[in-house]
Design an enzyme around this catalytic site. Structure first.
Site, short mmCIF file in Angstrom:
data_model
loop_
_atom_site.label_atom_id
_atom_site.label_comp_id
_atom_site.label_asym_id
_atom_site.label_seq_id
_atom_site.Cartn_x
_atom_site.Cartn_y
_atom_site.Cartn_z
N TYR A 145 -106.83 70.13 17.72
CA TYR A 145 -107.98 70.90 17.22
C TYR A 145 -109.06 70.86 18.30
O TYR A 145 -109.33 69.81 18.87
CB TYR A 145 -108.53 70.28 15.93
CG TYR A 145 -108.35 71.22 14.76
CD1 TYR A 145 -109.01 72.45 14.74
CD2 TYR A 145 -107.52 70.91 13.70
CE1 TYR A 145 -108.83 73.33 13.69
CE2 TYR A 145 -107.34 71.79 12.65
CZ TYR A 145 -108.00 73.00 12.64
OH TYR A 145 -107.82 73.87 11.62
N GLU A 162 -112.37 73.00 18.27
CA GLU A 162 -113.46 73.95 18.03
C GLU A 162 -114.52 73.81 19.12
O GLU A 162 -114.87 72.70 19.52
CB GLU A 162 -114.07 73.71 16.65
CG GLU A 162 -113.17 74.22 15.55
CD GLU A 162 -113.71 73.98 14.16
OE1 GLU A 162 -114.85 73.49 14.04
OE2 GLU A 162 -112.99 74.29 13.20
N ASP A 213 -110.93 99.21 24.07
CA ASP A 213 -109.82 98.47 23.49
C ASP A 213 -108.58 98.83 24.30
O ASP A 213 -107.98 99.88 24.11
CB ASP A 213 -109.66 98.87 22.02
CG ASP A 213 -108.57 98.08 21.32
OD1 ASP A 213 -107.71 97.50 22.03
OD2 ASP A 213 -108.57 98.03 20.08
N THR A 226 -105.29 92.74 23.20
CA THR A 226 -104.29 91.76 22.82
C THR A 226 -103.58 91.33 24.10
O THR A 226 -103.75 91.95 25.15
CB THR A 226 -103.25 92.35 21.84
OG1 THR A 226 -102.74 93.57 22.38
CG2 THR A 226 -103.88 92.62 20.48
N LYS A 233 -98.71 92.90 24.48
CA LYS A 233 -98.07 94.22 24.61
C LYS A 233 -97.62 94.40 26.07
O LYS A 233 -96.77 93.66 26.52
CB LYS A 233 -99.03 95.30 24.13
CG LYS A 233 -99.39 95.12 22.63
CD LYS A 233 -100.25 96.26 22.11
CE LYS A 233 -100.47 96.15 20.62
NZ LYS A 233 -101.69 95.42 20.24
N ARG A 244 -98.57 86.33 21.42
CA ARG A 244 -99.42 87.06 20.47
C ARG A 244 -100.79 86.42 20.45
O ARG A 244 -100.96 85.28 19.98
CB ARG A 244 -98.80 87.04 19.07
CG ARG A 244 -97.47 87.78 19.01
CD ARG A 244 -97.11 88.12 17.60
NE ARG A 244 -97.91 89.22 17.14
CZ ARG A 244 -97.51 90.50 17.18
NH1 ARG A 244 -96.34 90.81 17.67
NH2 ARG A 244 -98.27 91.45 16.72
N1 DSN Z 1 -100.04 97.66 15.31
C1 DSN Z 1 -100.30 97.73 16.74
C2 DSN Z 1 -99.46 98.78 17.36
O1 DSN Z 1 -98.28 98.78 17.09
O2 DSN Z 1 -99.93 99.61 18.13
C3 DSN Z 1 -101.71 97.92 16.99
O3 DSN Z 1 -102.45 97.00 16.25
#
Ligand code: DSN
Length: 423
Positions: A57, A59, A203, A229, A232, A238
């Site tokens: 932990y 924080e 984004d 994120t 991807k 993730r």
């Molecule tokens: N759900 C994601 C996507 O597949 O693009 C975006 O949050």
């Protein structure tokens, strides 16, 4: 089923769960995964996310924690932050957001009050739920105003964005989304945001790996905040990051913790650090460019087979197919392709006359197949499989789908995926 030797403890303790993991590994190995927001992480990223950092932990932020015993955790997070700053050329990075939606929520918390107006791309036009769409908390607690694309071209309507921004005076403008196949004009969005007195949040969740690898223009210095994120095109675990100039650092950090979250997921932070280390290499640069080259080749091959593509093609990793002219609904096509070993998702297309749960399109992308070493020479075959699969979906021809599935598995066997113990 042959269980992978790399999970012996899991197999001994919980064979039921181990079998599910093994089956998922098999599925990821055998199928052609075209969901543009998915990828395969490297063995190193996978190992980092399964370490004893899980047990901590912490924080707070490095040097300012609410728990002792942070000697190594502070170093891990500092390393991830330093690498994010270097890879994306930003002054500040926060690597603690649990995922993309909390990262975007933190931007709201930092720069807006409940009820304030925010401007984002409408979800059915390619935006994201958290850009102020009605069913999301961001559309319920804030006043979401939405822009779209031009009917003829499928391209973002920047005139509409400017008109709405000057009329509605949003606190925040979001650019980026989940089904945007073309280059995002960050400079134009930056100009509009400055004119309207809004904070611009870029984004880049979908294209972060392309930005890192120089295959898409960077939102720096146009955006006030960059949200992404890490799982991807960036090919990390993730997780998510928020990046900005120093001027916004305090507000963003405070919004993430203690504003929205408790302890950071340190095992994820470590894996983000590894992914960023990989993203700084020449090999990753080549990967990012190969993702785009593959998507363009796939788009061309689909066009040659008479498919309608939103915006007429792609500049990035993503292709949005409008199946209206094929007379096969998106969901029917997606489910049939899944049975053929080709994994896609059904997706709305701009101005879709059909319902979001059964829309007119399918969304595909090339990050995963590029991670498996498939090149542009293979894209005509991928387009052929999609064509045969969609036709089979329309005709209810299960035999044709089964034949494609065998062909797909054969090609995939020749291209082992990173991070998977089965070939
Ligand atoms: N759900 C994601 C996507 O597949 O693009 C975006 O949050």
């Amino acid at each position: 089923m042959t269980l992978p030797l790399s999970h012996p403890a899991l197999q001994a303790t919980d064979p039921e769960l181990a079998a599910l993991v093994g089956a998922e590994e098999r599925l990821q190995a055998d199928t052609l995964r075209l969901i543009p927001s998915e990828n395969y992480v490297s063995d190193a990223v996978l190992e980092a996310s399964g370490t004893v950092l899980q047990n901590k932990y912490s924080e707070g932020y490095p040097g300012r924690r609410y728990y002792e015993g942070q000697q190594q955790i502070d170093r891990v997070e500092t390393l991830a932050v330093q690498r994010a700053k270097a890879v994306f050329g930003v002054e500040h990075a926060n690597v603690q957001p649990y995922s993309g939606s909390p990262a975007n929520l933190a931007a709201y918390l930092a720069f807006a009050e409940p009820g304030d107006t925010v401007l984002g791309m409408a979800l059915p036009m390619g935006g994201h739920l958290t850009h102020g769409w009605g069913v999301s908390a961001t559309g319920r607690w804030f006043r979401g105003v939405q822009y779209g694309v031009r009917p003829g071209t499928g391209l973002t309507d920047l005139d509409e964005v400017r008109d709405l921004a000057l009329k509605e005076r949003p606190k925040i403008i979001f650019c980026g989304g989940t089904a945007v196949p073309r280059t995002i004009d960050f400079a134009a969005f930056g100009e509009i945001a400055r004119e309207a007195g809004a904070v611009l949040v870029a984004d880049i969740a979908h294209i972060a790996g392309l930005v890192a690898g120089g295959a898409h223009p960077s939102p720096v210095p146009h955006a006030d905040v960059i949200s992404t994120t890490t799982h991807k095109t960036l090919r990390g675990p993730r997780g998510a990051m928020l990046m900005s100039r120093t001027a916004h650092a305090k507000a963003l950090d405070k919004a993430v913790f203690p504003g929205l979250q408790g302890g950071p997921h340190n095992h994820t932070t470590a894996a983000i650090a590894v992914a960023l280390h990989e993203a700084a290499t020449p090999a990753f640069r080549s990967y990012a460019h190969a993702v785009v080259a593959n998507a363009k080749a796939l788009a061309d091959a689909l066009l040659a087979r008479g498919f309608d593509l939103v915006s007429g093609g792609t500049d990035n990793h993503l292709v949005l197919i409008d199946l209206t002219s094929k007379d096969v609904p998106g969901k029917t096509a997606a489910k049939a392709l899944d049975r053929a070993g080709i994994v896609v998702n059904h997706n709305t297309v701009p101005f879709d006359p059909r319902k979001p749960f059964d829309p007119s399109g399918i969304r595909i992308g090339t990050p995963s197949l590029t991670s498996r070493g498939l090149g542009t020479d293979r894209m005509p075959l991928v387009a052929e499989w999609i064509d045969r699969g969609v036709r089979a979906a329309g005709e209810g021809d299960e035999e044709a789908l089964a034949t494609i599935r065998t062909e797909v598995a054969e090609l995939m066997a020749a291209h082992p995926a990173p991070g998977l113990p089965v070939g």
